[in-house]
Scaffold this motif. Structure first.
Motif, mmCIF file in Angstrom:
data_model
loop_
_atom_site.group_PDB
_atom_site.id
_atom_site.type_symbol
_atom_site.label_atom_id
_atom_site.label_comp_id
_atom_site.label_asym_id
_atom_site.label_seq_id
_atom_site.Cartn_x
_atom_site.Cartn_y
_atom_site.Cartn_z
ATOM 1 N N MET A 248 125.161 0.852 -10.374
ATOM 2 C CA MET A 248 126.214 -0.014 -9.822
ATOM 3 C C MET A 248 126.493 -1.227 -10.717
ATOM 4 O O MET A 248 127.555 -1.832 -10.634
ATOM 5 N N TYR B 266 117.537 6.372 -8.933
ATOM 6 C CA TYR B 266 118.309 5.130 -9.035
ATOM 7 C C TYR B 266 118.034 4.234 -7.840
ATOM 8 O O TYR B 266 117.502 4.676 -6.807
ATOM 9 N N ASP C 293 119.163 1.882 -4.782
ATOM 10 C CA ASP C 293 120.249 1.654 -3.828
ATOM 11 C C ASP C 293 120.805 0.238 -3.967
ATOM 12 O O ASP C 293 120.094 -0.667 -4.424
ATOM 13 N N ARG D 285 116.681 6.483 -4.698
ATOM 14 C CA ARG D 285 117.193 7.814 -4.352
ATOM 15 C C ARG D 285 117.279 8.684 -5.598
ATOM 16 O O ARG D 285 117.216 8.183 -6.718
ATOM 17 N N GLY E 160 119.709 10.701 -7.680
ATOM 18 C CA GLY E 160 121.151 10.771 -7.853
ATOM 19 C C GLY E 160 121.594 11.726 -8.948
ATOM 20 O O GLY E 160 120.777 12.438 -9.544
ATOM 21 N N TRP F 57 126.653 5.677 -5.641
ATOM 22 C CA TRP F 57 125.647 4.843 -4.982
ATOM 23 C C TRP F 57 126.158 4.262 -3.656
ATOM 24 O O TRP F 57 125.371 3.734 -2.877
ATOM 25 N N PRO G 274 125.081 6.794 0.182
ATOM 26 C CA PRO G 274 123.641 7.091 0.247
ATOM 27 C C PRO G 274 123.305 8.335 1.058
ATOM 28 O O PRO G 274 122.266 8.962 0.815
ATOM 29 N N TRP H 70 122.519 11.488 -1.009
ATOM 30 C CA TRP H 70 121.403 11.539 -1.956
ATOM 31 C C TRP H 70 120.085 11.253 -1.234
ATOM 32 O O TRP H 70 119.938 10.253 -0.549
#
Length: 360
Positions: free
Chosen positions: A102, A266, A268, A275, A277, A310, A313, A316
């Motif tokens: 992000m 990655y 959150d 998570r 991803g 992202w 959520p 993932w």
């Protein structure tokens, strides 16, 4: 015998620095195996190996100051080490961008390739310049000497520019995380380490550039030229010491303790949950990707077509094994972590969308 040095070279100092860099190399090999982080910091191992070899050769050369082969070899290896060290930083930045997508301004994989190719150019120019520079040193071959010095100067200037761009990208991610209030302690620690190590590389570049410009482009060696050529301490203060501190700092704050070895993991936007991803999703056409691989156009105009995965959520699965942001995860392989990782992998394999996503 005619010495190729303009002073009596020290026997003890190159041996001491060879031992220090060698110790750092051993520590880094151990940590790479411990944290299973070879893919990210392999260049740290390789750079330390090259740099250690350079100081060993310089130690031997100090006993045979008229041996041209030893003089050329130690010059090339010592010059070649720092640009390779920088490649380790580039990989760490890429892994940080995968971890915090992000806040990543560009595609992490292509950003790494961009920096690595530039770094390879620096390494090629450095090796060629150092070889010519050292070969012509002490003989009546001014053209080769100037050519070698010019190549070294260009490589140093290019490396300094790359380091500035690198620091800017780290600062951009750092600022973005602070602004969004999603900058965990592990990322903040890593950013501070990257600022510091890059500063040492810049210091080395500036000092070596001063040496190169003052000695390779002048007909009368006075002032700075005389300071650089006739005083051995300049080499140890501005070349050896910064790089030794660099290597030990990277060992002290090893990225394998702060970031996951699996680049699919990655963080959150909540700054806590990890998570599994898709790495990166770029919905542009093939030709757009070829013409603008880093998507500078999208970044400049705010029309980037990357998918903000992202923000979804629910698509993932949470990563097993705790969170690096909370200090509860580790890359060290144990019986419990192996079971968690294998369980997570089996769960991911059962999810249909996981096989349909195209990561770029």
């Amino acid at each position: 015998m005619d010495s190729l040095y303009f002073y009596d070279p020290s026997h003890a100092l190159p041996a001491a620095f060879a031992a220090l860099v060698g110790l750092s190399l051993i520590l880094h090999i151990y940590q790479n195996f411990r944290y299973r982080f070879w893919r990210v910091t392999f260049w740290m191992f390789y750079g330390a190996l090259i740099f250690t070899t350079g100081w060993i050769l310089r130690c031997v050369s100090s006993y045979y100051p008229s041996n041209k082969s030893l003089y050329v070899a130690q010059t090339v290896f010592i010059y070649a080490g720092p640009p390779i060290f920088s490649a380790a930083e580039y990989n760490v930045l890429g892994r940080l961008m995968y971890y915090m997508p992000m806040h990543a301004p560009f595609n992490p994989g292509r950003t790494i390739i961009f920096f690595i190719y530039l770094g390879a150019s620096v390494e090629s120019l450095t090796a060629a310049g150092a070889s010519l520079y050292a070969t012509a040193h002490g003989v009546d071959d001014s053209q080769t000497y100037i050519t070698g010095g010019t190549l070294i100067s260009v490589s140093l200037a290019l490396q300094a520019v790359i380091e500035c761009v690198f620091i800017s990208m780290v600062a951009l991610m750092h600022y973005s995380g602070v602004k969004a209030k999603t900058l965990p302690r592990n990322v903040r620690t890593l950013c501070i380490m990257l600022y510091g190590t890059s500063t040492f590389v810049l210091l080395r570049c500036i000092a070596r550039a001063i040496e190169s410009f003052s000695t390779a482009t002048t007909t009368h060696c006075n002032g700075v030229c005389r300071l650089v050529l006739f005083h051995e301490w300049y080499l140890y203060v501005f070349e050896a010491a910064p790089m030794v501190i660099y290597t030990f700092w990277l060992n002290l704050i090893h990225p394998g303790r702060l970031l996951p070895a699996d680049k699919n993991r990655y963080l959150d936007p909540d700054g806590v949950t990890q998570r599994i991803g898709p790495l990166w999703i770029d919905s542009r056409s093939k030709w757009e990707k070829i013409m603008d691989p880093l998507d500078f156009g999208g970044a400049m105009t705010g029309t980037s077509k990357r998918e903000a995965f992202w923000l979804q959520p629910e698509r993932w699965v949470p990563a097993p094994g705790g969170s690096f942001a909370q200090g509860t995860a580790t890359n060290v392989k144990t019986a419990s972590t192996s079971e968690e990782m294998n369980g997570g992998s089996k769960l991911i394999d059962l999810i249909p969308w996981r096989r349909d996503v195209t990561a770029v």
